[in-house]
Scaffold this motif. Structure first.
Motif, PDB file in Angstrom:
ATOM      1  N   ASP A  51       0.814  -1.315  -0.098  1.00  0.00           N
ATOM      2  CA  ASP A  51      -0.077  -0.034  -0.027  1.00  0.00           C
ATOM      3  C   ASP A  51       0.860   1.247  -0.028  1.00  0.00           C
ATOM      4  O   ASP A  51       0.401   2.271  -0.700  1.00  0.00           O
ATOM      5  CB  ASP A  51      -0.981  -0.011   1.318  1.00  0.00           C
ATOM      6  CG  ASP A  51      -2.179  -0.998   0.955  1.00  0.00           C
ATOM      7  OD1 ASP A  51      -2.144  -1.414   0.093  1.00  0.00           O
ATOM      8  OD2 ASP A  51      -2.666  -1.153   2.236  1.00  0.00           O
ATOM      9  N   ALA A 105      -7.064   5.475   5.465  1.00  0.00           N
ATOM     10  CA  ALA A 105      -6.528   4.166   5.599  1.00  0.00           C
ATOM     11  C   ALA A 105      -6.511   3.599   7.168  1.00  0.00           C
ATOM     12  O   ALA A 105      -6.024   4.288   7.788  1.00  0.00           O
ATOM     13  CB  ALA A 105      -5.246   3.728   4.811  1.00  0.00           C
ATOM     14  N   VAL A 112      -9.495   1.087   3.132  1.00  0.00           N
ATOM     15  CA  VAL A 112      -9.849   2.521   2.956  1.00  0.00           C
ATOM     16  C   VAL A 112     -11.097   2.698   3.194  1.00  0.00           C
ATOM     17  O   VAL A 112     -12.115   2.091   2.678  1.00  0.00           O
ATOM     18  CB  VAL A 112      -9.335   2.854   1.499  1.00  0.00           C
ATOM     19  CG1 VAL A 112      -9.682   4.428   1.264  1.00  0.00           C
ATOM     20  CG2 VAL A 112      -7.879   2.522   1.239  1.00  0.00           C
ATOM     21  N   VAL A 128      -5.469  -0.030   0.139  1.00  0.00           N
ATOM     22  CA  VAL A 128      -4.963   1.101  -0.513  1.00  0.00           C
ATOM     23  C   VAL A 128      -4.636   0.800  -2.051  1.00  0.00           C
ATOM     24  O   VAL A 128      -5.056   1.524  -2.950  1.00  0.00           O
ATOM     25  CB  VAL A 128      -3.734   1.752  -0.190  1.00  0.00           C
ATOM     26  CG1 VAL A 128      -3.129   3.005  -0.789  1.00  0.00           C
ATOM     27  CG2 VAL A 128      -4.106   2.237   1.423  1.00  0.00           C
TER      28      VAL A 128
END
Length: 195
Positions: A51, A105, A112, A128
């Motif tokens: 992420d 997040a 998210v 993410v």
């Protein structure tokens, strides 16, 4: 599906777009509408490595009615307050009607959420990586579909069918964003698109 190997972190990111890059986002959104986090900003964030890598290497596109700008928080601990009493890592902001909406997040998981001005949350994506890919897919589709670009000039049934197809594609990429006990962002956002 292609795996993107992170040059900065060594992480492997699953992408549903083959060769998705910063340039791909820039090609449809424009360079001034794609923002990348610095490695220094996200290094101490407690989210999965992949992420972090997508925020640094690919970036986040501005998407009408969803993302006005990226506003990656610089603090190592999450700061975006929700009305559930949890804190999220702040990713983006959308200013509308004098209020500010955010994407954030979850620490640990990278899940998210879309956060309303009152702190209410809607589940957006299960990571993410999937969120960035969903923003890309949605934005690219809206900007290249004549049916959606010129909805007023087409039969409503055709436009609705196009939106349904877009919804199905987003669901295929991230089923968790449409199934379960969540209050979902994408489903409602696509349903209201024509209003």
């Amino acid at each position: 599906m292609r795996l993107l190997s992170s040059r900065t972190t060594g992480a492997t990111v699953s992408l549903f777009y083959e060769d998705l890059t910063y340039k791909d986002l820039v090609d449809w959104a424009g360079e001034e509408h794609v923002e990348r986090a610095t490695l220094e900003t996200v290094t101490d964030w407690q989210i999965p490595t992949e992420d972090k890598a997508v925020l640094v290497e690919v970036g986040v596109p501005h998407v009408e009615h969803l993302v006005t700008r990226a506003c990656f928080q610089t603090e190592a601990q999450p700061t975006l307050q929700t009305n559930r009493g949890t804190l999220l890592y702040r990713l983006t902001e959308e200013a509308k009607a004098g209020a500010r909406w955010f994407f954030g997040a979850e620490p640990g998981t990278g899940v998210v959420h879309h956060v309303a001005p009152d702190g209410g949350t809607r589940f957006a994506n299960s990571s993410v990586v999937l969120w960035v890919q969903s923003l890309h897919h949605y934005g690219l589709r809206i900007d290249t579909s004549d049916l959606l670009l010129n909805a007023d000039w087409h039969e409503e049934d055709n436009v609705l069918a196009e939106l349904k197809q877009l919804s199905e594609e987003l669901k295929e990429f991230d089923p968790a964003a449409f199934d379960g006990d969540h209050d979902f962002l994408w489903e409602e956002f696509l349903a209201r698109w024509l209003w």
